[in-house]
Write a protein that holds these residues in place. Structure first.
Motif, PDB file in Angstrom:
ATOM      1  N   MET A  20       0.823  -1.202   0.000  1.00 31.17           N
ATOM      2  CA  MET A  20       0.000   0.000   0.000  1.00 31.17           C
ATOM      3  C   MET A  20       0.869   1.269   0.000  1.00 31.17           C
ATOM      4  N   LEU A  21       1.923   1.270   0.817  1.00 34.71           N
ATOM      5  CA  LEU A  21       2.729   2.486   0.995  1.00 34.71           C
ATOM      6  C   LEU A  21       3.764   2.707  -0.102  1.00 34.71           C
ATOM      7  N   SER A  22       4.214   1.653  -0.737  1.00 32.16           N
ATOM      8  CA  SER A  22       5.258   1.785  -1.750  1.00 32.16           C
ATOM      9  C   SER A  22       4.869   2.735  -2.888  1.00 32.16           C
ATOM     10  N   PRO A  23       3.683   2.596  -3.499  1.00 32.09           N
ATOM     11  CA  PRO A  23       3.331   3.547  -4.553  1.00 32.09           C
ATOM     12  C   PRO A  23       3.111   4.968  -4.023  1.00 32.09           C
ATOM     13  N   MET A  24       2.708   5.083  -2.765  1.00 32.56           N
ATOM     14  CA  MET A  24       2.545   6.413  -2.173  1.00 32.56           C
ATOM     15  C   MET A  24       3.904   7.099  -2.028  1.00 32.56           C
ATOM     16  N   LEU A  25       4.922   6.324  -1.638  1.00 33.78           N
ATOM     17  CA  LEU A  25       6.276   6.871  -1.543  1.00 33.78           C
ATOM     18  C   LEU A  25       6.769   7.282  -2.921  1.00 33.78           C
ATOM     19  N   ASP A  26       6.521   6.445  -3.925  1.00 33.72           N
ATOM     20  CA  ASP A  26       6.936   6.782  -5.288  1.00 33.72           C
ATOM     21  C   ASP A  26       6.295   8.090  -5.747  1.00 33.72           C
ATOM     22  N   SER A  27       5.026   8.248  -5.463  1.00 32.26           N
ATOM     23  CA  SER A  27       4.309   9.464  -5.848  1.00 32.26           C
ATOM     24  C   SER A  27       4.876  10.688  -5.130  1.00 32.26           C
ATOM     25  N   ALA A  28       5.110  10.559  -3.839  1.00 31.85           N
ATOM     26  CA  ALA A  28       5.665  11.673  -3.061  1.00 31.85           C
ATOM     27  C   ALA A  28       7.061  12.041  -3.569  1.00 31.85           C
ATOM     28  N   LEU A  29       7.870  11.040  -3.873  1.00 33.79           N
ATOM     29  CA  LEU A  29       9.223  11.292  -4.378  1.00 33.79           C
ATOM     30  C   LEU A  29       9.168  11.989  -5.736  1.00 33.79           C
ATOM     31  N   LEU A  55       3.671   9.323   6.257  1.00 38.26           N
ATOM     32  CA  LEU A  55       4.072   8.252   5.346  1.00 38.26           C
ATOM     33  C   LEU A  55       5.408   7.644   5.772  1.00 38.26           C
ATOM     34  N   LEU A  56       6.391   8.489   6.038  1.00 41.98           N
ATOM     35  CA  LEU A  56       7.723   8.010   6.406  1.00 41.98           C
ATOM     36  C   LEU A  56       7.711   7.259   7.734  1.00 41.98           C
ATOM     37  N   SER A  57       6.910   7.702   8.685  1.00 43.79           N
ATOM     38  CA  SER A  57       6.809   7.007   9.981  1.00 43.79           C
ATOM     39  C   SER A  57       6.236   5.610   9.805  1.00 43.79           C
ATOM     40  N   ASP A  58       5.215   5.475   8.969  1.00 42.96           N
ATOM     41  CA  ASP A  58       4.641   4.155   8.705  1.00 42.96           C
ATOM     42  C   ASP A  58       5.649   3.250   8.000  1.00 42.96           C
ATOM     43  N   ILE A  59       6.434   3.813   7.098  1.00 43.33           N
ATOM     44  CA  ILE A  59       7.452   3.016   6.405  1.00 43.33           C
ATOM     45  C   ILE A  59       8.534   2.581   7.393  1.00 43.33           C
ATOM     46  N   LYS A  60       8.939   3.476   8.286  1.00 40.15           N
ATOM     47  CA  LYS A  60       9.940   3.100   9.295  1.00 40.15           C
ATOM     48  C   LYS A  60       9.425   1.957  10.164  1.00 40.15           C
ATOM     49  N   GLU A  61       8.140   1.962  10.436  1.00 43.34           N
ATOM     50  CA  GLU A  61       7.538   0.879  11.219  1.00 43.34           C
ATOM     51  C   GLU A  61       7.639  -0.454  10.468  1.00 43.34           C
ATOM     52  N   ILE A  62       7.359  -0.427   9.175  1.00 45.57           N
ATOM     53  CA  ILE A  62       7.464  -1.631   8.341  1.00 45.57           C
ATOM     54  C   ILE A  62       8.897  -2.145   8.339  1.00 45.57           C
ATOM     55  N   LEU A  63       9.838  -1.245   8.254  1.00 41.58           N
ATOM     56  CA  LEU A  63      11.252  -1.608   8.150  1.00 41.58           C
ATOM     57  C   LEU A  63      11.941  -1.725   9.506  1.00 41.58           C
ATOM     58  N   SER A  64      11.185  -1.713  10.582  1.00 44.84           N
ATOM     59  CA  SER A  64      11.772  -1.622  11.923  1.00 44.84           C
ATOM     60  C   SER A  64      12.799  -2.712  12.231  1.00 44.84           C
ATOM     61  N   MET A  97      13.307   0.642   1.039  1.00 43.76           N
ATOM     62  CA  MET A  97      12.143  -0.165   0.662  1.00 43.76           C
ATOM     63  C   MET A  97      12.529  -1.166  -0.426  1.00 43.76           C
ATOM     64  N   ASN A  98      13.310  -0.742  -1.406  1.00 47.60           N
ATOM     65  CA  ASN A  98      13.741  -1.646  -2.473  1.00 47.60           C
ATOM     66  C   ASN A  98      14.581  -2.792  -1.909  1.00 47.60           C
TER      67      ASN A  98
END
Length: 122
Positions: A20-29, A55-64, A97-98
């Protein structure tokens, strides 16, 4: 691809959130790169910083559990970063993420899928 131990694997919920978050990060970038091209030293407004940090906080949680999180910082909401700073930070998140996807997503059993705690078999 290196084989991960089952205890290192993400859960199905983390994989779903990643997807869900990966395309959102791509769009923001992409958007931040466009802003940076127009005005590299332009300052982000508080709303943009708030949205990006959520967005970044949720991604950090995924990558914790990933060592890359040690190098991932969210945007400073007090000193409001410049567009180019945001591009740098978002780019670092994209790279992390990659790397995470490369570790846990692949072609297994005749299909592309995540290796997860619930579905670890290769």
């Amino acid at each position: 691809m290196s084989k991960a131990r089952n205890t290192d694997l993400p859960t199905e919920a983390i994989a779903v959130k990643y997807d869900m978050l990966s395309p959102m990060l791509d769009s923001a970038l992409l958007e931040m790169r466009e802003f940076s091209k127009k005005k590299q030293d332009g300052v982000l407004n508080p709303l943009k910083v708030k949205v990006l940090n959520r967005l970044l906080s949720d991604i950090k949680e995924i990558l914790s559990s990933d060592p890359s999180t040690e190098y991932l910082d969210i945007l400073d909401d007090e000193s409001l970063p410049q567009n180019s700073d945001a591009v740098l930070i978002l780019g670092q998140f994209r790279a992390a993420m990659n790397q995470f996807r490369g570790k846990y997503y692949g072609y297994y059993g005749g299909t592309h899928r995540w290796l997860t705690v619930e579905n670890p078999k290769i």
